[in-house]
Design a protein around this motif. Sequence first.
Motif, mmCIF file in Angstrom:
data_model
loop_
_atom_site.group_PDB
_atom_site.id
_atom_site.type_symbol
_atom_site.label_atom_id
_atom_site.label_comp_id
_atom_site.label_asym_id
_atom_site.label_seq_id
_atom_site.Cartn_x
_atom_site.Cartn_y
_atom_site.Cartn_z
ATOM 1 N N LEU A 89 0.830 -1.194 0.000
ATOM 2 C CA LEU A 89 0.000 0.000 0.000
ATOM 3 C C LEU A 89 0.873 1.256 0.000
ATOM 4 O O LEU A 89 1.771 1.406 0.825
ATOM 5 C CB LEU A 89 -0.911 -0.003 1.232
ATOM 6 C CG LEU A 89 -1.974 1.099 1.297
ATOM 7 C CD1 LEU A 89 -2.945 0.994 0.123
ATOM 8 C CD2 LEU A 89 -2.730 1.031 2.618
ATOM 9 N N LYS A 90 0.582 2.165 -0.920
ATOM 10 C CA LYS A 90 1.400 3.373 -1.072
ATOM 11 C C LYS A 90 0.622 4.655 -0.809
ATOM 12 O O LYS A 90 1.211 5.674 -0.462
ATOM 13 C CB LYS A 90 1.993 3.422 -2.477
ATOM 14 C CG LYS A 90 2.822 2.196 -2.853
ATOM 15 C CD LYS A 90 3.296 2.288 -4.281
ATOM 16 C CE LYS A 90 4.059 1.034 -4.700
ATOM 17 N NZ LYS A 90 3.177 -0.163 -4.757
ATOM 18 N N LEU A 91 -0.693 4.615 -1.023
ATOM 19 C CA LEU A 91 -1.498 5.829 -0.896
ATOM 20 C C LEU A 91 -2.849 5.493 -0.266
ATOM 21 O O LEU A 91 -3.525 4.558 -0.690
ATOM 22 C CB LEU A 91 -1.727 6.468 -2.271
ATOM 23 C CG LEU A 91 -2.712 7.645 -2.333
ATOM 24 C CD1 LEU A 91 -2.159 8.851 -1.576
ATOM 25 C CD2 LEU A 91 -3.028 8.025 -3.787
ATOM 26 N N ILE A 92 -3.217 6.271 0.760
ATOM 27 C CA ILE A 92 -4.561 6.210 1.338
ATOM 28 C C ILE A 92 -5.264 7.492 0.940
ATOM 29 O O ILE A 92 -4.882 8.587 1.370
ATOM 30 C CB ILE A 92 -4.519 6.075 2.874
ATOM 31 C CG1 ILE A 92 -3.788 4.794 3.274
ATOM 32 C CG2 ILE A 92 -5.935 6.092 3.445
ATOM 33 C CD1 ILE A 92 -3.531 4.686 4.771
ATOM 34 N N ALA A 93 -6.272 7.372 0.092
ATOM 35 C CA ALA A 93 -7.034 8.529 -0.375
ATOM 36 C C ALA A 93 -8.308 8.619 0.452
ATOM 37 O O ALA A 93 -9.257 7.863 0.230
ATOM 38 C CB ALA A 93 -7.356 8.394 -1.859
ATOM 39 N N VAL A 94 -8.309 9.507 1.417
ATOM 40 C CA VAL A 94 -9.485 9.667 2.279
ATOM 41 C C VAL A 94 -10.527 10.493 1.538
ATOM 42 O O VAL A 94 -10.258 11.617 1.104
ATOM 43 C CB VAL A 94 -9.107 10.337 3.608
ATOM 44 C CG1 VAL A 94 -10.344 10.559 4.470
ATOM 45 C CG2 VAL A 94 -8.080 9.490 4.354
ATOM 46 N N GLN A 95 -11.708 9.922 1.388
ATOM 47 C CA GLN A 95 -12.798 10.605 0.686
ATOM 48 C C GLN A 95 -13.648 11.366 1.716
ATOM 49 O O GLN A 95 -14.835 11.142 1.874
ATOM 50 C CB GLN A 95 -13.644 9.594 -0.082
ATOM 51 C CG GLN A 95 -14.621 10.238 -1.056
ATOM 52 C CD GLN A 95 -15.254 9.229 -1.984
ATOM 53 O OE1 GLN A 95 -14.918 9.160 -3.167
ATOM 54 N NE2 GLN A 95 -16.152 8.422 -1.472
ATOM 55 N N ALA A 96 -12.991 12.269 2.421
ATOM 56 C CA ALA A 96 -13.618 13.053 3.480
ATOM 57 C C ALA A 96 -12.632 14.128 3.902
ATOM 58 O O ALA A 96 -11.479 14.158 3.441
ATOM 59 C CB ALA A 96 -13.981 12.164 4.668
#
Length: 319
Positions: free
Chosen positions: A66-73
């Motif tokens: 895992l390289k990126l956590i895109a928080v949709q908030a």
Amino acid sequence: MAKPLKIVHLDGVHCPSPTFTIPHTYTEYPNTTDLSTVASRIGDADVVITTRIPITASTLDQCPGLKLIAVQAIGTDMIDLAACKARNVVVTNVPAASNESVAEHAIALYFAIRRNITGMHEMMVQGDEWVKKGAVTSLWTGVPRTCREEVMGIIGGGELATIGRALGMTVQISERKSVAPSSTRPSRIPFPTVLQTSTILMITLPLTPSTHSLISSPEFALMRSDAILINVARGGIVDEDALVDALRENRIAGAAADVFSREPAGRENVLVREGGMGGRLVLSPHVAWFARSSIEKLRRTVVENIEAWVGGEVRNVVV
């Protein structure tokens, strides 16, 4: 040729599926209520999108790709940011995604409490008290204020100040609790003064270690007995047990919450168990953000954040 980016969305229920222009594979789960499955669902994904599903250090250890956590908030309190930074996992969010919607919902909650909307509704549909008495002003614990009589104290930011002033309210923005009154910025009001003088206290700031239980028994003791508190930020900012005690003991006039210490909130939550308290406690299920404009911005910005990251540019980075 580089392999397509592998993207997993853990709780797609909140927004329509995003559309990407980059080579990718996309797996979406409507929701991930069983948190023990988070790591297995992410698997070997490069990117995970989450709105409310937590990502812990343990999850990161089980998903080394895992390289990126895109928080949709906006809020990232459910992400272990320190663990992400230590593992070079980038975290992005969507700043100001729902400021207008949240502010409008907060005002709706204000009117619901100050005008005892739920209490009047229950009275109308459950019996004929109005017919028998001819007047039902007893539904209020005191004579309601109009907007021009209100002093709105805002702990945080957003669009509430603009709306409050447009309604004729006096608006004061709180300084941080940790800042001494003598060091208060010119545009702010000392934290204790805001508590002591506001007839409406709006909570709109992020949940961080420094804001956890920011409002508890000592703060309720400073508030006016005719004040109402409205929390549209995060549940952990307000001590829920202390809030219920303040309402029971009439230390404040009313309260509303759109957010809870643990979500989804059921009967195990003290606010839910207490019910409406005669219209003095109004609850909604974390929907203040829900509006057409918010959904469009969340969906668009998540795509922009991910595609910019792929192109070597970082946008809206939290860590």
